[in-house]
Design a protein around this motif. Structure first.
Motif, PDB file in Angstrom:
ATOM      1  N   GLU A 125       0.861  -1.174   0.000  1.00 51.76           N
ATOM      2  CA  GLU A 125       0.000   0.000   0.000  1.00 51.76           C
ATOM      3  C   GLU A 125       0.902   1.231   0.000  1.00 51.76           C
ATOM      4  N   VAL A 126       0.704   2.119  -0.978  1.00 54.93           N
ATOM      5  CA  VAL A 126       1.503   3.350  -1.087  1.00 54.93           C
ATOM      6  C   VAL A 126       0.539   4.532  -1.051  1.00 54.93           C
ATOM      7  N   GLU A 127       0.707   5.377  -0.060  1.00 56.38           N
ATOM      8  CA  GLU A 127      -0.157   6.546   0.092  1.00 56.38           C
ATOM      9  C   GLU A 127       0.388   7.724  -0.717  1.00 56.38           C
ATOM     10  N   GLY A 128      -0.509   8.555  -1.209  1.00 53.63           N
ATOM     11  CA  GLY A 128      -0.123   9.800  -1.859  1.00 53.63           C
ATOM     12  C   GLY A 128       0.373   9.684  -3.285  1.00 53.63           C
ATOM     13  N   LYS A 129       0.239   8.518  -3.898  1.00 54.81           N
ATOM     14  CA  LYS A 129       0.647   8.340  -5.288  1.00 54.81           C
ATOM     15  C   LYS A 129      -0.492   7.718  -6.062  1.00 54.81           C
ATOM     16  N   ASP A 130      -0.566   8.037  -7.328  1.00 57.95           N
ATOM     17  CA  ASP A 130      -1.534   7.410  -8.220  1.00 57.95           C
ATOM     18  C   ASP A 130      -0.815   6.387  -9.079  1.00 57.95           C
ATOM     19  N   TYR A 131      -1.508   5.305  -9.372  1.00 60.64           N
ATOM     20  CA  TYR A 131      -0.926   4.257 -10.199  1.00 60.64           C
ATOM     21  C   TYR A 131      -0.700   4.751 -11.627  1.00 60.64           C
ATOM     22  N   ASP A 132       0.429   4.371 -12.180  1.00 60.69           N
ATOM     23  CA  ASP A 132       0.765   4.669 -13.570  1.00 60.69           C
ATOM     24  C   ASP A 132       1.419   3.414 -14.134  1.00 60.69           C
ATOM     25  N   PRO A 133       0.935   2.865 -15.241  1.00 62.34           N
ATOM     26  CA  PRO A 133       1.491   1.629 -15.788  1.00 62.34           C
ATOM     27  C   PRO A 133       2.981   1.699 -16.125  1.00 62.34           C
ATOM     28  N   SER A 134       3.528   2.895 -16.272  1.00 61.66           N
ATOM     29  CA  SER A 134       4.947   3.002 -16.608  1.00 61.66           C
ATOM     30  C   SER A 134       5.863   2.965 -15.377  1.00 61.66           C
ATOM     31  N   MET A 135       5.276   2.989 -14.167  1.00 65.01           N
ATOM     32  CA  MET A 135       6.126   3.004 -12.962  1.00 65.01           C
ATOM     33  C   MET A 135       6.800   1.649 -12.761  1.00 65.01           C
ATOM     34  N   LYS A 136       7.990   1.691 -12.183  1.00 67.01           N
ATOM     35  CA  LYS A 136       8.706   0.465 -11.833  1.00 67.01           C
ATOM     36  C   LYS A 136       8.252   0.071 -10.437  1.00 67.01           C
ATOM     37  N   LEU A 137       7.493  -1.015 -10.370  1.00 70.46           N
ATOM     38  CA  LEU A 137       6.858  -1.406  -9.117  1.00 70.46           C
ATOM     39  C   LEU A 137       7.872  -1.678  -8.004  1.00 70.46           C
ATOM     40  N   GLY A 138       8.991  -2.284  -8.333  1.00 70.50           N
ATOM     41  CA  GLY A 138       9.992  -2.592  -7.315  1.00 70.50           C
ATOM     42  C   GLY A 138      10.632  -1.373  -6.697  1.00 70.50           C
ATOM     43  N   GLU A 139      10.486  -0.207  -7.318  1.00 68.00           N
ATOM     44  CA  GLU A 139      11.083   1.022  -6.794  1.00 68.00           C
ATOM     45  C   GLU A 139      10.101   1.833  -5.951  1.00 68.00           C
ATOM     46  N   GLN A 140       8.907   1.322  -5.776  1.00 63.08           N
ATOM     47  CA  GLN A 140       7.890   2.056  -5.005  1.00 63.08           C
ATOM     48  C   GLN A 140       7.989   1.728  -3.522  1.00 63.08           C
TER      49      GLN A 140
END
Length: 68
Positions: free
Chosen positions: A53-68
């Motif tokens: 769960e990540v607060e304050g961010k919106d999902y974007d398909p281009s994001m690198k999930l492992g860096e979140q």
């Protein structure tokens, strides 16, 4: 936003280290691990789903999930 990843790799300590690294970065185990055997290569492969769960961010398909 809730993130999902499925970690995979050979059944070696490196896979356990990848899962451990994810857990230490705030990811949570999701469901049971899975194993499969490749008879041609004689190797076992592991898989483990993790969520975070990540607060304050919106999902974007281009994001690198492992860096979140």
């Amino acid at each position: 936003m809730k993130l999902y990843r499925f970690l995979t790799g050979p059944d070696e300590s490196s896979f356990c280290h990848r899962v451990t690294d994810a857990l230490n970065k705030g990811w949570q185990l999701h469901g049971s691990p899975s194993l499969t055997f490749d008879p041609q290569l004689g190797k076992t492969y592991c898989g483990q789903a993790v969520t975070k769960e990540v607060e304050g961010k919106d999902y974007d398909p281009s994001m690198k999930l492992g860096e979140q």
